[in-house]
Write a protein that holds these residues in place. Structure first.
Motif, PDB file in Angstrom:
ATOM      1  N   ALA A 268      53.670 -35.197 -27.469  1.00  0.00           N
ATOM      2  CA  ALA A 268      54.431 -35.727 -28.598  1.00  0.00           C
ATOM      3  C   ALA A 268      55.156 -37.015 -28.255  1.00  0.00           C
ATOM      4  N   GLY A 269      54.989 -37.528 -27.025  1.00  0.00           N
ATOM      5  CA  GLY A 269      55.533 -38.827 -26.657  1.00  0.00           C
ATOM      6  C   GLY A 269      56.732 -38.810 -25.741  1.00  0.00           C
ATOM      7  N   HIS A 270      57.303 -37.629 -25.443  1.00  0.00           N
ATOM      8  CA  HIS A 270      58.487 -37.562 -24.594  1.00  0.00           C
ATOM      9  C   HIS A 270      58.098 -37.627 -23.115  1.00  0.00           C
ATOM     10  N   THR A 271      58.893 -38.309 -22.324  1.00  0.00           N
ATOM     11  CA  THR A 271      58.692 -38.272 -20.875  1.00  0.00           C
ATOM     12  C   THR A 271      59.591 -37.234 -20.212  1.00  0.00           C
ATOM     13  N   ALA A 272      60.556 -36.700 -20.932  1.00  0.00           N
ATOM     14  CA  ALA A 272      61.457 -35.667 -20.420  1.00  0.00           C
ATOM     15  C   ALA A 272      62.080 -34.956 -21.611  1.00  0.00           C
ATOM     16  N   LEU A 273      62.708 -33.818 -21.332  1.00  0.00           N
ATOM     17  CA  LEU A 273      63.433 -33.082 -22.360  1.00  0.00           C
ATOM     18  C   LEU A 273      64.840 -32.778 -21.853  1.00  0.00           C
ATOM     19  N   ASP A 274      65.793 -32.801 -22.772  1.00  0.00           N
ATOM     20  CA  ASP A 274      67.131 -32.348 -22.410  1.00  0.00           C
ATOM     21  C   ASP A 274      67.067 -30.893 -21.982  1.00  0.00           C
TER      22      ASP A 274
END
Length: 765
Positions: A268-274
């Protein structure tokens, strides 16, 4: 916003269409669909934690979306084994994979600098444990102990530009063969024992590598790393294989689901998540102790954990500083704790370090003479072109923004630099973009002056490498820069010597990259280099319409030459009928654009008026036949999916026992049978908006069926409506959803770290 939707956000609300179809485990996906890293999500994991819906919002028969290009270790580089050009030569994709492997070897050592080694399967210690403790304290309302900053590697030594010599082509590694037959056989046995389809054997063996059978037996949830497999399916496989030994609290399950969620977020385009977002999503997936699951993934080296300062957090007040002084502590700034897959985390850090290296590089020998020459070229230019040339003369990294007409400005700057004797290259996202750049440069420009980004990385196009292993370049201009993901951008920067100038040019209104990251937007937001906004407008009715969409306005435009035509429809069947009529009859007759130069664009592959249904109808009208070559006939219009977000349009020239022969803009391309079987070639009269990025046709027919309304967004409409050069027809069944998308639905945010990583490395003027 729920954690699941946050993990799934993508600018169009849809997983970028990138590759062949796959099915879920119960549908026995083609095993070839997953390559080394199994990062391509089959059917794009519809609408849950980190999966995104099909672009049309309409799922196919399996109830899931279907565009997720199989990639090598998720580096957004496309399926391995592109069409072989000639016997003994590497394809673009294979060469690119070799280049990626070389890059990963260069940056893999960064991991050791992050924290002390952790025994596999053990609990976290050191920095990572402190970060987890800090998060727990914040969530409980306590004041956390001072959280340690992650150690960053020492800056890379400056790479001086080598003296100008004849560029060379670095021999690429031989393409890797498929998985070992014995390994595939062993995996097949374990799959059969666990009740999973045998067709997953090759993909699982390729994903897990040597000893895949033993690995899978020891940890059945490793099956989640294969494209298209979902947690509930892996759970069933594990229960069948382990029986009473397994349960929801199994550490192996928590670790696997953590990695799977991060995979979906990357799609979905994220390089990381909180960390709180990831923890909540894990809880919704039945993981009883999300914190322990994250710890396990970090301990195994599958993920990394970071602490980044909140950039918009208020500075400590005088009272805070006084309290800190009384307690002999430093006043703390709020932080966010992020978790990311190792490969994207390292790529993003490598990119930040590389950009900082270029920006901070000392002037190279002779640069003052070059700057004077560029200043003279700027005096001869006009408007924003002159402004851009002056920025290039004074800075090593420059951003340039503008629409289609503005593409001429960075190309003109490259041409001016070339006339001064500088080695230049203009790289575009697609072969069509490269062709248009070459036309602007003129017939006298050498072939190496233009390239596609993929060809440049694979070293099959553009300049070769100098004696130090860097591109033999003084100036690199990247068109369609919003399409750069962190992996490709990191590789590009890694191969640039100190002193090389870089222009990142693109239209910020278009869809973002199919791979993780938002490089162009992050560099702009970091404000670490000059940004030149073009003042060249897109003329004509289509340009006027698209320019209005870019600012959230869907305006009626005067089109005396029928440049823009709106065709209202009520039902999907009517939409298909009118589309075929437009392509086969109306546009050729009224506009003079033949059917083969008219491109149909629709939001997704599934649904009653998606690409599948449209291509069936268009083939029946334009090139009927039995589909004797695996569903294709000579003369069929096709697209060859060469990677995530990359296609090569062409026509079928023939076939043999080895695969399909295509004609792609006059270049013969051979697609191996294995790739054809797994869907790397699909009919191309109708494609999706993401596939159309970076390409233009004389005429475009955009189909907006009613079942696709929830996936429309301003970037999607902006991109799709701008694909036609002379004519745009809109088959409009979306009713009020279209103006609402244009006015209200902007690009959704992606969680990335590039802006945070690069800012501290650039001295404040």
């Amino acid at each position: 916003m729920s954690t699941e939707s946050a993990a799934a956000e993508n600018e169009s609300g849809a997983r970028p269409d990138a590759g062949p179809d796959t099915e879920h485990l119960d549908g026995a996906p083609d095993p070839a669909e997953a390559t080394d890293g199994a990062e391509a999500t089959g059917e794009a994991e519809a609408t849950d934690e980190a999966g995104a819906t099909d672009e049309a919002g309409a799922t196919d028969e399996a109830g899931a979306t279907d565009e997720a290009g199989a990639t090598d270790e998720g580096d957004a580089t496309g399926e391995k084994g592109d069409a072989a050009q000639d016997a003994g030569e590497l394809s673009e994709a294979e060469a690119e994979l070799a280049a990626q492997r070389e890059l990963r070897e260069r940056i893999a050592a960064r991991k050791a600098a992050k924290e002390a080694p952790i025994d596999a399967g053990g609990k976290l210690s050191g920095t990572a444990a402190d970060l987890m403790a800090a998060v727990r304290a914040v969530e409980s309302g306590e004041k956390p102990a001072a959280a340690p900053a992650l150690a960053r590697p020492e800056p890379e030594p400056r790479r001086e530009a080598a003296p100008a010599t004849e560029p060379v082509r670095t021999p690429q590694a031989a393409p890797q063969a498929g998985p070992d037959p014995d390994t595939v056989s062993a995996v097949r046995g374990v799959l059969t024992e666990g009740g999973a389809p045998e067709s997953l054997a090759a993909a699982t063996a390729a994903t897990l590598g040597e000893g895949a059978g033993e690995q899978l037996r020891a940890d059945p949830w490793l099956l989640l790393r294969v494209a298209g497999v979902r947690p509930e399916q892996a759970d069933g496989f594990a229960r069948a294989l382990l029986g009473a030994e397994t349960g929801p609290d199994d550490e192996r399950r928590g670790r696997a689901v953590t990695v799977w969620l991060l995979d979906q977020a990357a799609d979905a385009g994220h390089t990381a998540l909180d960390l709180p977002v990831l923890a909540e999503a894990l809880g919704k997936r039945g993981v009883p102790d999300p914190e322990e699951a994250v710890q396990s993934a970090v301990a195994e080296g599958d993920a990394l954990i970071f602490q980044d300062p909140l950039e918009d957090a208020p500075a400590p007040t005088a009272a805070d500083e006084a309290e800190a002084d009384s307690e002999e502590e430093e006043a703390e700034r709020p932080v966010r704790v992020l978790v990311g897959l190792e490969r994207y985390a390292l790529a993003e850090e490598s990119l930040a370090d590389g950009l900082a290296r270029l920006i901070n590089a000392a002037p190279k020998e002779g640069s003052s003479t070059e700057a004077q020459g560029l200043e003279g070229a700027a005096d001869a230019a006009r408007g924003s072109t002159a402004e851009l040339i002056r920025a290039i003369a004074a800075h090593r990294l420059v951003l340039h923004t503008g629409g289609e007409a503005a593409r001429a400005e960075p190309v003109a700057a490259a041409e001016a630099a070339g006339r001064l004797g500088l080695r230049v290259c203009v790289a575009a996202h697609s072969a069509d973009g490269r062709r248009r750049a070459a036309e602007l440069l003129g017939a006298d420009a050498p072939e190496s002056a233009t390239a596609t980004v993929a060809g440049l990385l694979a070293q099959t196009e553009g300049p070769g490498l100098d004696q130090d292993g860097a591109f033999a370049l003084d100036l690199l201009v990247v068109l369609d820069a919003p399409q750069l993901d962190v992996a490709d951008a990191a590789m590009l920067v890694e191969l640039l010597a100190d002193g090389t100038g870089v222009v990142l040019s693109g239209d910020p209104g278009t869809l973002w990259s199919a791979g993780p990251g938002r490089v162009f937007a992050d560099v702009a937001a970091a404000a670490v280099c000059p940004r030149v906004a073009s003042r060249t407008p897109d003329f004509g009715p289509i340009g006027e319409l698209v320019s209005g969409i870019g600012i959230g306005e869907l305006n009626q435009v005067e089109a005396p030459g029928k440049e823009v035509v709106i065709v209202p429809v009520q039902e999907p069947a009517e939409a298909i009928h009118r589309t075929v009529q437009l392509v086969a009859d109306s546009v050729p007759r009224a506009i003079g654009v033949p059917a083969e130069q008219t491109q149909v664009i629709t939001p997704g592959h599934g649904g009653a008026a998606g690409t599948r249904a449209l291509n069936v109808a268009l083939k029946e009208r334009l090139n009927p036949g039995p589909g004797k070559f695996g569903g294709f006939d000579p003369g069929d219009r096709v697209v060859y999916v060469t990677g995530r977000g990359r296609i090569r349009p062409g026509t079928v020239a023939g076939a043999d026992a080895e695969g399909l022969r295509l004609d792609c803009d006059g270049a013969p391309v051979h697609v191996p049978k294995e790739q054809v079987d797994r869907g790397a070639v699909r009919h191309g009269w109708a494609i999706t908006g993401h596939q159309a990025v970076g390409i233009r046709w004389p005429a475009a027919v955009v189909v907006l069926p009613g079942d696709a309304t929830q996936t429309l967004s301003r970037p999607w409409v902006y991109t799709a409506f701008g694909r036609g050069e002379r004519h745009l027809s809109v088959v409009h069944g979306a009713d009020t959803a279209l103006p609402r998308a244009v006015s209200d639905i902007a690009a959704k945010p992606r969680t990335t770290r590039l802006r945070t990583l690069i800012r501290p490395q650039i001295p404040t003027p």
